[in-house]
Design a protein around this motif. Structure first.
Motif, PDB file in Angstrom:
ATOM      1  N   VAL A   5      75.908  -9.352  36.170  1.00 10.04           N
ATOM      2  CA  VAL A   5      76.414  -9.964  35.226  1.00 10.04           C
ATOM      3  C   VAL A   5      75.654 -10.961  34.970  1.00 10.04           C
ATOM      4  O   VAL A   5      74.374 -10.792  35.876  1.00 10.04           O
ATOM      5  N   ARG A   6      75.526 -11.154  34.047  1.00  9.86           N
ATOM      6  CA  ARG A   6      74.141 -12.056  33.402  1.00  9.86           C
ATOM      7  C   ARG A   6      74.492 -13.564  32.945  1.00  9.86           C
ATOM      8  O   ARG A   6      75.711 -13.778  31.979  1.00  9.86           O
ATOM      9  N   CYS A   7      73.967 -14.550  33.902  1.00  6.47           N
ATOM     10  CA  CYS A   7      73.967 -15.674  33.133  1.00  6.47           C
ATOM     11  C   CYS A   7      73.265 -16.744  31.772  1.00  6.47           C
ATOM     12  O   CYS A   7      72.479 -15.995  32.171  1.00  6.47           O
ATOM     13  N   HIS A   8      73.986 -16.892  30.711  1.00  6.74           N
ATOM     14  CA  HIS A   8      72.706 -17.444  30.152  1.00  6.74           C
ATOM     15  C   HIS A   8      73.484 -19.079  29.593  1.00  6.74           C
ATOM     16  O   HIS A   8      74.738 -19.564  28.989  1.00  6.74           O
ATOM     17  N   GLY A   9      72.669 -19.942  30.342  1.00  4.34           N
ATOM     18  CA  GLY A   9      73.010 -21.682  30.255  1.00  4.34           C
ATOM     19  C   GLY A   9      75.200 -21.878  31.324  1.00  4.34           C
ATOM     20  O   GLY A   9      75.124 -21.291  32.721  1.00  4.34           O
ATOM     21  N   THR A  10      75.863 -21.658  30.392  1.00  5.66           N
ATOM     22  CA  THR A  10      77.057 -22.298  31.310  1.00  5.66           C
ATOM     23  C   THR A  10      78.384 -21.124  31.188  1.00  5.66           C
ATOM     24  O   THR A  10      78.996 -21.263  31.763  1.00  5.66           O
ATOM     25  N   GLU A  11      77.385 -20.122  30.026  1.00  7.74           N
ATOM     26  CA  GLU A  11      78.038 -18.862  30.060  1.00  7.74           C
ATOM     27  C   GLU A  11      77.729 -17.662  31.031  1.00  7.74           C
ATOM     28  O   GLU A  11      76.743 -17.559  31.556  1.00  7.74           O
ATOM     29  N   ALA A  12      78.920 -17.150  31.383  1.00  7.87           N
ATOM     30  CA  ALA A  12      78.688 -15.916  32.234  1.00  7.87           C
ATOM     31  C   ALA A  12      78.797 -14.535  31.341  1.00  7.87           C
ATOM     32  O   ALA A  12      79.952 -14.804  30.635  1.00  7.87           O
ATOM     33  N   PHE A  13      77.758 -13.374  31.570  1.00  7.95           N
ATOM     34  CA  PHE A  13      78.231 -12.255  30.651  1.00  7.95           C
ATOM     35  C   PHE A  13      79.062 -11.408  32.048  1.00  7.95           C
ATOM     36  O   PHE A  13      77.601 -10.632  32.262  1.00  7.95           O
ATOM     37  N   TYR A  14      79.941 -10.548  32.488  1.00  2.66           N
ATOM     38  CA  TYR A  14      80.064  -9.143  32.885  1.00  2.66           C
ATOM     39  C   TYR A  14      80.123  -8.468  32.250  1.00  2.66           C
ATOM     40  O   TYR A  14      81.569  -8.322  31.336  1.00  2.66           O
ATOM     41  N   SER A  15      79.009  -7.175  32.310  1.00  2.00           N
ATOM     42  CA  SER A  15      78.970  -6.049  31.316  1.00  2.00           C
ATOM     43  C   SER A  15      78.957  -4.586  32.387  1.00  2.00           C
ATOM     44  O   SER A  15      79.219  -4.787  33.070  1.00  2.00           O
ATOM     45  N   TYR A  16      80.278  -4.189  30.880  1.00  2.00           N
ATOM     46  CA  TYR A  16      80.109  -2.614  31.031  1.00  2.00           C
ATOM     47  C   TYR A  16      79.132  -1.818  30.422  1.00  2.00           C
ATOM     48  O   TYR A  16      79.356  -1.720  28.972  1.00  2.00           O
ATOM     49  N   GLU A  17      78.841  -0.798  30.807  1.00  6.06           N
ATOM     50  CA  GLU A  17      78.029   0.050  30.082  1.00  6.06           C
ATOM     51  C   GLU A  17      77.899   1.442  30.633  1.00  6.06           C
ATOM     52  O   GLU A  17      77.612   1.842  31.939  1.00  6.06           O
ATOM     53  N   VAL A  18      78.543   2.328  29.579  1.00  6.15           N
ATOM     54  CA  VAL A  18      78.618   3.903  29.006  1.00  6.15           C
ATOM     55  C   VAL A  18      76.978   4.415  29.627  1.00  6.15           C
ATOM     56  O   VAL A  18      76.565   4.947  28.033  1.00  6.15           O
ATOM     57  N   ALA A  19      75.862   5.356  30.483  1.00  3.67           N
ATOM     58  CA  ALA A  19      74.413   5.322  30.741  1.00  3.67           C
ATOM     59  C   ALA A  19      74.435   6.863  29.791  1.00  3.67           C
ATOM     60  O   ALA A  19      73.417   6.611  28.846  1.00  3.67           O
ATOM     61  N   GLU A  20      74.749   7.379  29.758  1.00  2.00           N
ATOM     62  CA  GLU A  20      75.112   8.641  29.011  1.00  2.00           C
ATOM     63  C   GLU A  20      75.001   8.619  27.643  1.00  2.00           C
ATOM     64  O   GLU A  20      76.885   7.571  27.075  1.00  2.00           O
ATOM     65  N   ARG A  21      75.036   9.559  27.321  1.00  2.00           N
ATOM     66  CA  ARG A  21      75.050   9.926  25.313  1.00  2.00           C
ATOM     67  C   ARG A  21      76.519  10.205  25.152  1.00  2.00           C
ATOM     68  O   ARG A  21      76.607  11.625  25.229  1.00  2.00           O
ATOM     69  N   ILE A  22      77.562   9.113  25.253  1.00  2.00           N
ATOM     70  CA  ILE A  22      79.350   9.933  24.349  1.00  2.00           C
ATOM     71  C   ILE A  22      79.561   8.796  23.625  1.00  2.00           C
ATOM     72  O   ILE A  22      79.267   7.950  23.554  1.00  2.00           O
ATOM     73  N   GLU A  23      79.785   9.668  22.357  1.00  2.00           N
ATOM     74  CA  GLU A  23      80.596   8.898  21.135  1.00  2.00           C
ATOM     75  C   GLU A  23      81.581   9.114  21.682  1.00  2.00           C
ATOM     76  O   GLU A  23      82.969   7.666  21.101  1.00  2.00           O
ATOM     77  N   ILE A  24      82.687  10.310  21.695  1.00  2.00           N
ATOM     78  CA  ILE A  24      84.234  10.146  21.823  1.00  2.00           C
ATOM     79  C   ILE A  24      84.586   9.619  22.521  1.00  2.00           C
ATOM     80  O   ILE A  24      84.751  10.100  24.050  1.00  2.00           O
ATOM     81  N   GLY A  25      85.600   8.500  21.996  1.00  2.59           N
ATOM     82  CA  GLY A  25      86.823   7.817  23.691  1.00  2.59           C
ATOM     83  C   GLY A  25      85.583   6.552  24.567  1.00  2.59           C
ATOM     84  O   GLY A  25      86.434   6.167  25.526  1.00  2.59           O
ATOM     85  N   ARG A  26      84.148   6.198  23.910  1.00  7.61           N
ATOM     86  CA  ARG A  26      83.298   5.665  24.322  1.00  7.61           C
ATOM     87  C   ARG A  26      83.977   4.389  23.758  1.00  7.61           C
ATOM     88  O   ARG A  26      84.525   3.647  25.530  1.00  7.61           O
ATOM     89  N   GLN A  27      84.898   3.600  23.308  1.00  8.11           N
ATOM     90  CA  GLN A  27      85.412   2.179  23.223  1.00  8.11           C
ATOM     91  C   GLN A  27      86.688   2.507  23.466  1.00  8.11           C
ATOM     92  O   GLN A  27      86.693   1.074  24.937  1.00  8.11           O
ATOM     93  N   ALA A  28      87.065   3.434  23.450  1.00  4.67           N
ATOM     94  CA  ALA A  28      88.725   3.393  24.432  1.00  4.67           C
ATOM     95  C   ALA A  28      88.224   2.887  25.991  1.00  4.67           C
ATOM     96  O   ALA A  28      89.080   2.666  26.997  1.00  4.67           O
ATOM     97  N   ASN A  29      86.969   3.539  26.631  1.00  4.68           N
ATOM     98  CA  ASN A  29      87.052   3.724  27.634  1.00  4.68           C
ATOM     99  C   ASN A  29      86.576   2.320  28.585  1.00  4.68           C
ATOM    100  O   ASN A  29      86.294   1.658  29.476  1.00  4.68           O
ATOM    101  N   GLU A  30      85.669   1.726  27.202  1.00  2.63           N
ATOM    102  CA  GLU A  30      85.501   0.228  27.695  1.00  2.63           C
ATOM    103  C   GLU A  30      86.289  -0.713  27.875  1.00  2.63           C
ATOM    104  O   GLU A  30      86.876  -1.545  28.594  1.00  2.63           O
ATOM    105  N   ILE A  31      87.572  -0.591  27.506  1.00  2.95           N
ATOM    106  CA  ILE A  31      88.559  -1.040  27.518  1.00  2.95           C
ATOM    107  C   ILE A  31      89.203  -1.098  28.106  1.00  2.95           C
ATOM    108  O   ILE A  31      89.701  -2.145  29.072  1.00  2.95           O
TER     109      ILE A  31
END
Length: 342
Positions: A117-143
């Motif tokens: 979680v990162r806070c910028h002023g009054t907003e919080a951003f709860y992030s998710y990231e794949v550290a491995e270099r994978i392109e196929i299926g990355r967006q579907a996995n994020e969803i």
């Protein structure tokens, strides 16, 4: 180079159920992803993260439903996270729960991924990231992941709560309207996936707090995502498909044969040693847990006949499979007969 990601196979069942319900072929989906159907019976088994992503993509293509990842994760909620879901439900506040997810996810559920979680002023951003270099299926996995993150927040804020917006990576988003309807918010494209919501909500109290010890909140062994561990898991997986080889394992890891050999040497081991340990573990498990004949177990392990398997097992242990089974059976009976033993 980032470590290869590993994840639990527990998402395989819901994906297979969704494919079957839509009239698709589960066998074809698993075949396209190069995955054995036996994973459906072992939800806590470890697989490569890239294989999970490939399976999700194959399921989407099979039934023509680009919103499938959002549908699966929003339907499952935090229950779909297993022991991590229990950790979430035992936290005092939403902020504490997200902190637990950040720490526990790479240990128990899925490596090579980052949340925070990162806070910028009054907003919080709860992030998710794949550290491995994978392109196929990355967006579907994020969803898929954002749906689970949304379930985490809704445990504290109510089933009808909606974030300000969700963000996924990529140049475009198929089925955007359906995904937005499932998430209940706008879904934008950006450099990092996550949920945006008012920062003060991090202090929201848990309305249904549970005790993790009574709910089995830390069940499951920590995931070893070192290269040797990844190779061992791929070899074990390929045993279900008829027999692993160093070239096949290297391809699954996205490496050349020589690169895999070099990196294993740097780690102080080699493919042959890992292969031998995996074969011995699988053989011992089958001998101890089943009444299958030696020939059947030999075939499962990729040997042409029982004699070849017997010679290999004798070299590993100094005993034939039959001798090992008799000795193990005797020890088990002796242990169960001791006073105080269950």
């Amino acid at each position: 180079m980032p470590a290869h990601g590993l994840t639990r196979a527990r998402t395989m069942g819901p994906i297979a159920d969704a494919v079957a319900a839509a009239g698709g072929s589960v066998r074809r989906v698993f075949g396209r992803a190069g995955m054995p159907l036996t994973l459906l019976d072992t939800p806590d088994r470890l697989i490569l993260l890239r294989d999970q992503l490939a399976l999700v993509e194959a399921a989407i293509r099979e039934i023509g439903d680009a919103a499938l990842p959002a549908r699966l994760s929003t339907r499952a909620g935090i229950v779909g996270l297993g022991p991590i879901g229990v950790q979430v439900q035992s936290a005092e506040t939403l902020g504490a729960a997200l902190g637990r997810v950040e720490i526990v996810t790479p240990v128990l559920l899925q490596t090579a991924t980052l949340t925070g979680v990162r806070c910028h002023g009054t907003e919080a951003f709860y992030s998710y990231e794949v550290a491995e270099r994978i392109e196929i299926g990355r967006q579907a996995n994020e969803i898929l992941a954002l749906g689970y993150l949304l379930g985490t927040a809704r445990h504290f804020l109510g089933a009808g709560w909606r974030p300000k917006r969700a963000v996924v990576t990529g140049a475009w988003l198929p089925a955007r309207g359906e995904i937005e309807a499932l998430f209940g918010c706008e879904v934008a494209l950006g450099p990092r996936a996550g949920l945006v919501f008012p920062a003060p909500l991090l202090g929201a109290l848990n309305p249904r707090r549970i005790h993790p010890a009574r709910e089995g909140g830390m069940e499951g062994a920590p995931i070893d995502d070192g290269l040797a561990g990844c190779v061992a898991h791929v070899i074990a997986l390929d045993l279900d498909e008829g027999g692993p080889s160093i070239d096949r394992v290297a391809r699954r890891l996205g490496l050349s044969r020589r690169t895999l050999q070099r990196r294993l040497e740097e780690a102080g081991t080699c493919y042959a040693d890992i292969h031998r340990r995996v074969m011995l573990r699988r053989a011992s498990e089958r001998l101890a847990e089943t009444t299958l004949g030696i020939g059947r177990i030999a075939a499962e392990l990729g040997y042409g006949d029982a004699a070849h398997f017997t010679r290999a097992f004798l070299g590993w242990t100094g005993a034939t499979p039959s001798q090992w089974r008799r000795h193990h059976s005797s020890r088990s009976r002796l242990a169960s007969s001791k006073p105080g033993q269950a």
